[in-house]
Enzyme design. Sequence first.
Site, PDB file in Angstrom:
ATOM      1  CG  ASN A 184      -8.801  -7.404  -7.432  1.00 44.79           C
ATOM      2  OD1 ASN A 184      -9.197  -6.358  -6.913  1.00 44.79           O
ATOM      3  ND2 ASN A 184      -8.645  -7.532  -8.740  1.00 44.79           N
TER       4      ASN A 184
ATOM      5  CG  HIS B 180      -5.922  -2.734  -8.288  1.00 48.24           C
ATOM      6  ND1 HIS B 180      -6.760  -3.011  -7.227  1.00 48.24           N
ATOM      7  CD2 HIS B 180      -6.339  -3.531  -9.312  1.00 48.24           C
ATOM      8  CE1 HIS B 180      -7.638  -3.915  -7.608  1.00 48.24           C
ATOM      9  NE2 HIS B 180      -7.394  -4.261  -8.862  1.00 48.24           N
TER      10      HIS B 180
ATOM     11  CB  CYS C  31      -9.890  -2.414 -10.021  1.00 50.54           C
ATOM     12  SG  CYS C  31     -10.739  -3.981  -9.963  1.00 50.54           S
TER      13      CYS C  31
END
Length: 369
Positions: free
Chosen positions: A284, A254, A114
């Site tokens: 996500n 994020h 990520c």
Amino acid sequence: MARYAHITGWGMAIPQKVLTNSELEKMVETSNEWIVSRTGISERRIASETESSASLAVQAALKALEVANVHPLDVDLIIVATSSPEHIFPATACIVQDQIGAKRAGAFDLSAACTGFIFALDLAAATIRSGALNTVLVIGAETLSRFVDWGDRNTCILFGDGAGAFVLQASDQPGGILSGVMRSDGSGAELLTLAAGGSKYPASQSTVQNGMHYIRMNGREVFRFATRVMTQATLEVVQKANLSLQDIQLIIPHQANQRIIETAAKNLNFPLEKIVSNIHRYGNTSTASIPIATCEAIQEGKLKAGDTVVFVGFGAGLTWGAVLAQWSGPLPAKKRVYPHRYRWFARLRSRILRLWRRLEGFFWGKNAA
Ligand code: COA
């Protein structure tokens, strides 16, 4: 003369299909209330059979080029940050390069889970500032839904699909990306994994039977790590730019868990309303979450030219990092370019090249050494 790396274009692409928490309730033992209160997520997007990381990446890239008013032929490098690449190889970035017709560009994938988009941004900016390249397309693209175990309630509620892209360009005007921080700690590698399909555990009956082609996670440990490093990386990147938190108009983190975002805001003593969150709608989306959140922040008027913004991320590896930028927008241009319209030409070019390769093989292949 000093060179700066400006973010001059941005674009996003999300699949149409929405998967809500109530639909998940029918798939695993969970509840809308649990998911919303523990993560902040209400729904996520799931790629259709005809969509993939590359197809979403191409859509996001074309939009970013349109905003920047940059022709695909002027792109020097394409970096696709992804944890769900089209294949182990060739790189997803090469597929994007072909489909948008960026025939003068190098292309590679970056694997840092990520945090990938942050690492790609920092690298692209450094390459531009060094004078090596002028225009870099940075993309975060994911179809993690393909690697989710829909029977594992620890993970299947979290992830969603999507892509986002930035165009970075060289300019002698001060601004753009001013500092970056990249960090990793492989001692935490087993906390978040997709273990099989690589050289250690190639696909086999046993890897399939043991569910090793799915995402596995120690949620509590990742949570503790994430809250710690988000604070650390933000403070570091601000300090590296010789600024203080008071100079920051917006943080775009994020999007992994609303509680992680809120804890970081508290630890930083930074107003929560100045931290972008759209996790309730997308979950996500890994490397795509920061550029998607940026596109929406711009649409909503939260991010304007001249603002100082911090992008901060974390992920498997473990990896984490941040980038600080003075937001600029498109550079002044003499004439308008149309990257979307060029796509039919890119398709034609790709077909001709494939045909040419076959003809070459047919006529001259037999004489090859
Ligand atoms: N629905 C209902 N209950 C669930 C559940 C779900 N989807 N997932 C876990 N639970 C249960 C657990 O089984 C546990 O039950 P128990 O107490 O009877 O054992 C309980 O809820 C608490 O589990 P825990 O893992 O402590 O929950 P949590 O509050 O830490 O939330 C996460 C779990 C995964 C949401 C959270 O840890 C998290 O977000 N971690 C970070 C993950 C992340 O960001 N990953 C990506 C990094 S890029």
